[in-house]
Motif scaffolding. Structure first.
Motif, PDB file in Angstrom:
ATOM      1  N   THR A 247       9.084   0.242   8.944  1.00  0.00           N
ATOM      2  CA  THR A 247       7.812  -0.316   8.500  1.00  0.00           C
ATOM      3  C   THR A 247       7.765  -1.802   8.804  1.00  0.00           C
ATOM      4  OG1 THR A 247       8.643  -0.847   6.267  1.00  0.00           O
ATOM      5  CG2 THR A 247       7.670   1.349   6.590  1.00  0.00           C
ATOM      6  N   VAL A 248       6.555  -2.361   8.707  1.00  0.00           N
ATOM      7  CA  VAL A 248       6.377  -3.804   8.751  1.00  0.00           C
ATOM      8  C   VAL A 248       5.530  -4.201   7.553  1.00  0.00           C
ATOM      9  CG1 VAL A 248       6.636  -4.100  11.244  1.00  0.00           C
ATOM     10  CG2 VAL A 248       4.375  -3.656  10.302  1.00  0.00           C
ATOM     11  N   ASN A 249       5.700  -5.431   7.125  1.00  0.00           N
ATOM     12  CA  ASN A 249       4.893  -5.974   6.042  1.00  0.00           C
ATOM     13  C   ASN A 249       3.579  -6.469   6.625  1.00  0.00           C
ATOM     14  OD1 ASN A 249       3.977  -8.354   4.205  1.00  0.00           O
ATOM     15  ND2 ASN A 249       5.406  -7.161   2.954  1.00  0.00           N
ATOM     16  N   GLU A 250       2.522  -6.390   5.838  1.00  0.00           N
ATOM     17  CA  GLU A 250       1.189  -6.784   6.304  1.00  0.00           C
ATOM     18  C   GLU A 250       1.110  -8.246   6.734  1.00  0.00           C
ATOM     19  OE1 GLU A 250      -1.636  -6.226   3.076  1.00  0.00           O
ATOM     20  OE2 GLU A 250      -0.122  -6.830   1.642  1.00  0.00           O
ATOM     21  N   THR A 251       2.055  -9.081   6.290  1.00  0.00           N
ATOM     22  CA  THR A 251       2.028 -10.497   6.660  1.00  0.00           C
ATOM     23  C   THR A 251       2.833 -10.794   7.922  1.00  0.00           C
ATOM     24  OG1 THR A 251       3.926 -10.978   5.230  1.00  0.00           O
ATOM     25  CG2 THR A 251       1.719 -11.210   4.255  1.00  0.00           C
TER      26      THR A 251
ATOM     27  N   GLY B 209       3.368   6.894  -4.074  1.00  0.00           N
ATOM     28  CA  GLY B 209       2.872   5.625  -3.542  1.00  0.00           C
ATOM     29  C   GLY B 209       3.776   4.964  -2.519  1.00  0.00           C
ATOM     30  N   GLN B 210       4.868   5.606  -2.162  1.00  0.00           N
ATOM     31  CA  GLN B 210       5.815   5.037  -1.201  1.00  0.00           C
ATOM     32  C   GLN B 210       5.911   5.934   0.020  1.00  0.00           C
ATOM     33  OE1 GLN B 210       7.624   1.978  -2.085  1.00  0.00           O
ATOM     34  NE2 GLN B 210       5.969   2.101  -3.585  1.00  0.00           N
ATOM     35  N   ILE B 211       6.063   5.328   1.187  1.00  0.00           N
ATOM     36  CA  ILE B 211       6.205   6.113   2.405  1.00  0.00           C
ATOM     37  C   ILE B 211       7.615   6.699   2.445  1.00  0.00           C
ATOM     38  CG2 ILE B 211       6.779   4.101   3.816  1.00  0.00           C
ATOM     39  CD1 ILE B 211       4.950   5.871   5.925  1.00  0.00           C
ATOM     40  N   VAL B 212       7.684   8.004   2.660  1.00  0.00           N
ATOM     41  CA  VAL B 212       8.973   8.692   2.690  1.00  0.00           C
ATOM     42  C   VAL B 212       9.226   9.377   4.034  1.00  0.00           C
ATOM     43  CG1 VAL B 212       9.085   9.029   0.191  1.00  0.00           C
ATOM     44  CG2 VAL B 212       8.003  10.780   1.623  1.00  0.00           C
ATOM     45  N   GLY B 213       8.214   9.392   4.893  1.00  0.00           N
ATOM     46  CA  GLY B 213       8.394  10.031   6.190  1.00  0.00           C
ATOM     47  C   GLY B 213       7.192   9.875   7.092  1.00  0.00           C
ATOM     48  N   MET B 214       7.364  10.322   8.318  1.00  0.00           N
ATOM     49  CA  MET B 214       6.280  10.355   9.299  1.00  0.00           C
ATOM     50  C   MET B 214       6.384  11.684  10.030  1.00  0.00           C
ATOM     51  SD  MET B 214       4.346   7.533   9.654  1.00  0.00           S
ATOM     52  CE  MET B 214       3.835   7.267  11.338  1.00  0.00           C
ATOM     53  N   VAL B 215       5.220  12.256  10.314  1.00  0.00           N
ATOM     54  CA  VAL B 215       5.160  13.472  11.109  1.00  0.00           C
ATOM     55  C   VAL B 215       4.275  13.170  12.305  1.00  0.00           C
ATOM     56  CG1 VAL B 215       4.350  15.858  11.206  1.00  0.00           C
ATOM     57  CG2 VAL B 215       5.510  15.029   9.167  1.00  0.00           C
TER      58      VAL B 215
ATOM     59  N   ASN C 219       5.165  -4.497  -2.476  1.00  0.00           N
ATOM     60  CA  ASN C 219       5.678  -3.474  -3.390  1.00  0.00           C
ATOM     61  C   ASN C 219       6.141  -2.226  -2.651  1.00  0.00           C
ATOM     62  OD1 ASN C 219       5.026  -5.096  -5.613  1.00  0.00           O
ATOM     63  ND2 ASN C 219       2.943  -4.296  -5.648  1.00  0.00           N
ATOM     64  N   GLY C 220       6.018  -2.211  -1.335  1.00  0.00           N
ATOM     65  CA  GLY C 220       6.425  -1.065  -0.545  1.00  0.00           C
ATOM     66  C   GLY C 220       5.366   0.007  -0.407  1.00  0.00           C
TER      67      GLY C 220
END
Length: 145
Positions: free
Chosen positions: A15-19, A109-115, A43-44
């Motif tokens: 991931t990347v942070n929005e900033t 509310g947290q990303i745990v994966g990508m498909v 906050n992730g």
């Protein structure tokens, strides 16, 4: 037999942070050979997604600097996402309807994966879903601004 996204998703998500800058996002994509990176807040929580196409069309083509924050070029409106318990058939249908090739998988509310569409396509029992999704995704649509 239903199969859940958790069984086919990539759980090691970068991931990347929005900033962070678009240059940093592009470096993550290049380093890991991926075409999309979820954008998270401090906050992730997922707040968007940035693709190699976003960087090309919304920044480079517009003359934006490499230090432009990711938040200025990411897709942020109505982020389409799935859950680990979602059925693969449902995910393929959602991806087709929304014309997306990559689906962030979010839990609490947290990303745990990508498909990715490719994750669905490699399983022979989902050949039809992958084909239908790709057909829908490939239908021309107006560029987002």
């Amino acid at each position: 037999m239903q199969q859940q996204l958790r069984s086919i998703m990539t759980s090691n998500v970068f991931t990347v942070n929005e900033t962070q800058s678009i240059q940093e996002a592009a470096a993550v994509m290049s380093e890991h050979n991926i075409g999309a990176v979820p954008v998270v807040n401090n906050n992730g929580g997922i707040v968007g997604i940035i693709t190699d196409r976003d960087i090309t069309l919304r920044s480079t083509a517009q003359g934006e600097a490499a230090q432009t924050p990711v938040s200025q070029v990411m897709t942020a409106q109505q982020i389409v996402q799935g859950s680990p318990d979602m059925d693969v058939h449902q995910a393929a249908e959602l991806m087709a309807q929304q014309q997306i090739r990559r689906l962030p998988v979010v839990e609490n509310g947290q990303i745990v994966g990508m498909v990715a569409l490719g994750d669905i396509a490699v399983d022979n029992q989902y050949d039809n879903e992958a084909e239908e999704a790709l057909t829908s995704i490939s239908t021309p649509s107006a560029p987002q601004k």
